[in-house]
Design an enzyme around this catalytic site. Sequence first.
Site, mmCIF file in Angstrom:
data_model
loop_
_atom_site.group_PDB
_atom_site.id
_atom_site.type_symbol
_atom_site.label_atom_id
_atom_site.label_comp_id
_atom_site.label_asym_id
_atom_site.label_seq_id
_atom_site.Cartn_x
_atom_site.Cartn_y
_atom_site.Cartn_z
ATOM 1 N N ARG A 185 0.838 -1.426 0.089
ATOM 2 C CA ARG A 185 -0.164 0.049 -0.185
ATOM 3 C C ARG A 185 0.863 1.169 0.094
ATOM 4 O O ARG A 185 0.499 2.078 -0.739
ATOM 5 C CB ARG A 185 -0.994 -0.108 1.277
ATOM 6 C CG ARG A 185 -1.952 -0.770 1.216
ATOM 7 C CD ARG A 185 -3.141 -1.030 2.205
ATOM 8 N NE ARG A 185 -4.121 -1.799 2.180
ATOM 9 C CZ ARG A 185 -5.380 -1.269 1.580
ATOM 10 N NH1 ARG A 185 -5.640 -0.163 1.035
ATOM 11 N NH2 ARG A 185 -6.308 -2.150 1.567
ATOM 12 N N ASP A 241 -12.664 5.875 -10.825
ATOM 13 C CA ASP A 241 -13.054 7.606 -10.404
ATOM 14 C C ASP A 241 -12.085 8.465 -11.196
ATOM 15 O O ASP A 241 -11.012 8.950 -10.463
ATOM 16 C CB ASP A 241 -13.110 7.822 -8.769
ATOM 17 C CG ASP A 241 -13.364 9.035 -8.551
ATOM 18 O OD1 ASP A 241 -14.300 9.739 -9.274
ATOM 19 O OD2 ASP A 241 -13.269 9.484 -7.477
#
Length: 896
Positions: free
Chosen positions: A550, A651
């Site tokens: 991450r 998005d």
Amino acid sequence: MIRRRPLAVRRRDFAQSQSSTASQGTTPDTLVIIVSSKTTSGVSYPRSMKKATAKHLIERYFRQLTDGCGNEDCTNEFCASCQHFRPVDKNSAAVKALELYKVNAKLCSPQKKDLDPDEPESSTNGYRPEFNRMTSSDLFPTKEAFSDVYFLTEDSVSVILGFCEEEGDFSALIRVIGRVFSSAEALTQSFRKTPTCSASSGGANGGAAVDADTEGETTAPPVDDTGGAAAAAASPASTEETASSPLGSNDDDLTLDVEGVRRVYDRLQAHEQIEASLVNALVYLCPNLELDLEYLDMYHTNRDYLNIFVLVMENTNLHSPEYLETALPLFCKAVCKLPVEAHARLTRVWSRSGAARIRRLMETFQQLITFTIISNEYDAETLVNDDETVVAATKCLKLAFYASVLGGDLDVGHNEDSDDSDSDDDEITLQELLGEERLYRRGPRVDLLERELGVRTLDVRRPVVPFEDFVNESVNEVVEMDKDFTFYKVDADSKFSFQSCPFILNAVTKSQGLYYDNRIRMYSERRITALYSMAQGQQPNPYLKLKVRREHIIDDALVRLEMISMENPSDLKKQLFVEFEGEQGVDEGGVSKEFFQLVLEEIFNPDIGMFTYDQETRSFWFNSSSLENEAQYSLIGIVLGLAIYNNCILDVHFPMVVYRKLMGKKGTFPDLADSHPVLYQSLKQLLDYSGNVEEDIVTSFQISGTDLFGNPITHDLKEQGEGIPVTNHNKQEFVDMYTDYILNKSVERQFKAFKKGFLMVTNESPLKYLFRPEEVELLICGSRNLDFKALEETTDYDGGYSKDCQVVKDFWETIHSFGEDQKRQFLQFTTGSDRAPVGGLGKLKMIIAKNGSDTDRLPTSHTCFNALLLPEYSSKEKLKERLLKAITYAKGFGML
């Protein structure tokens, strides 16, 4: 005042008249003309005298038009002896003679030398009508008088209709309509333009412009003495004459007087009893049209054959039930038999007919499709693809669609250089060895109509009729996309696929077709990997696996994807499988969604400088001064491609020009309105400025901007542009060059890498053939409209819950009370994306499952399956508090 009788012209078949009139002593050239009682001074004369006078004068006009007066120096434009007179056939001369009689036109005096000395002269000016004499019985014909009318003109229809209206009996016209409209040969010769019409016409409607001197004339093949009108129409001489006429100088010109046809239909449709005759004639005509086109190749033999199809489609009643049941389906099947060049010509003709008529064409075919579908039942065994009427109407609707495209705001230039990697490779692929090359071929075959027209859907910015109006929801409801996909990819030569006419499908249905294509390619890559692994003794790797951290997601993803794109780009076609290091989540779709979201958040971070953000449009654009290498931009392209390939919503906020460029079009001035609105308004004001641009605005072909660090930079649009002023004469060139620099040249390096990455995943996909740019945006970004009422209606329940449970009612009341941001957070928590899929939230299949009794635990979700695990909280307030905390702080994956 004496009431006039209507005018009419009766055409006879001369071969038949020779035999039928020989016993009566009449000549083969006898013409039958209906004349009216006429006075010129208001004085009443005996009826017999008026009839005789009218007959005599019309005979003189007719002889003058056909034989002339014999004076070589005649200047009467209505005399055949005049040097400037344009010859007409006898039928046209008869109609014109009536018109000249009505306006009391000039009559020539025949020359004495032309008279036969052995026969006495007439009592009027030495004129002796030797031919075309009329009998008194011809002045008042019965309805049988029109039994030998074999083609129609606007004038002849007017005459017959007038006769029928006066008699109160339309049987004569009904028989003529039935005879002419049921014959392809007769319709080809009917309603022809006059030479004046063809020379002066040029409007979008292909109509006739008749001047006052030639009004009432019609062009028809000359009638010989042996074969009559039908033989003349089919004779080689007639064909050559048509081909050499000015009407054939333009490939799309018609010999049909379209405006005249419209006027005729307007008059005929005022009488209901005539409609049945038109319907029956069309039913009889269409099978013959099919045979002529399929076996006799009639269009290439006679290009005027296209007149029939234009003429029939001018009937504004084709959408009525009388036609929808039988006649229109048969006609659509006949249209489908036309060759592709005829389809293209018909499309171009319709494209010039105006918005109202193109819309009527669209609505006519749409009504036939809908009427047929609701009248039948379809299932997995009885496919709508096998319904001949629906298929034929859809193919006809395709012509109306491209007519709308051709008639719209076109931009056929400004195409990006093709970056497709579809190169010819002589190596035999594994699919070919397995006999599956048709299923996995690169893209669909070329659309023949598009190629013939030289235009694509992508080339039109604003069609005559909006794209949405061509979508037929009835088709979308009954089409079986799995079967349709097979027809599209494998059996296109023998089966019809609606994906070959994608304009009729909505984005949801097309996305299903794309889903099948993507899944089949994934399975193909999986099989190939398994076979290669068996052959090489290696461990099979059927997925595109990405293991990322991450905290370093961009570096990990970039390195892995870059290696794959260089070593084996086909691995990008495998199903994506993402694993976050140190987390237990198994990727069934939800982990991939979060991976895409995190990558986009990093890449579009303004601190990185790869993209610039416009506060007004809330969209990103490529930073022309970015210091990042091309690999970073390729990664963005790959991510967008993988999102489409793996059915994930992203998005991202790009202006529409980005999707147009991905589909193959360069950015042009209208695109600035979406991507750079301030610049667009400035340049538009420059174009609209009516004053002296050079003195008042004072600008040159050198533009300025800033680099990544805010330092000013300049760019010459032309060589030594600083010294070239913008003037009223070159301001359009300045705007075009400025636009090209901003949207294309300045970001060429970045966008080329971005598109390359995108095509690595989608180059073999039918994406660009099925979807328009705005639909590609919808496919990638999903719908911005969040209709939670639709989501509530489609949600399923499990574990003991139902829509009537109190906790479920409390849940939906809580969701509907949320603000926009909280609703998006809930979607993100439950589905892994805060956007609605294509088609809206109603297409999202969410599951709410019971997760125990009242507890302090937070709700959890399976984003892979859009499942919400909701405990049975004791109160609405507790449910809201627990749910808000869950959607606000949710991050990461674990095993439940």
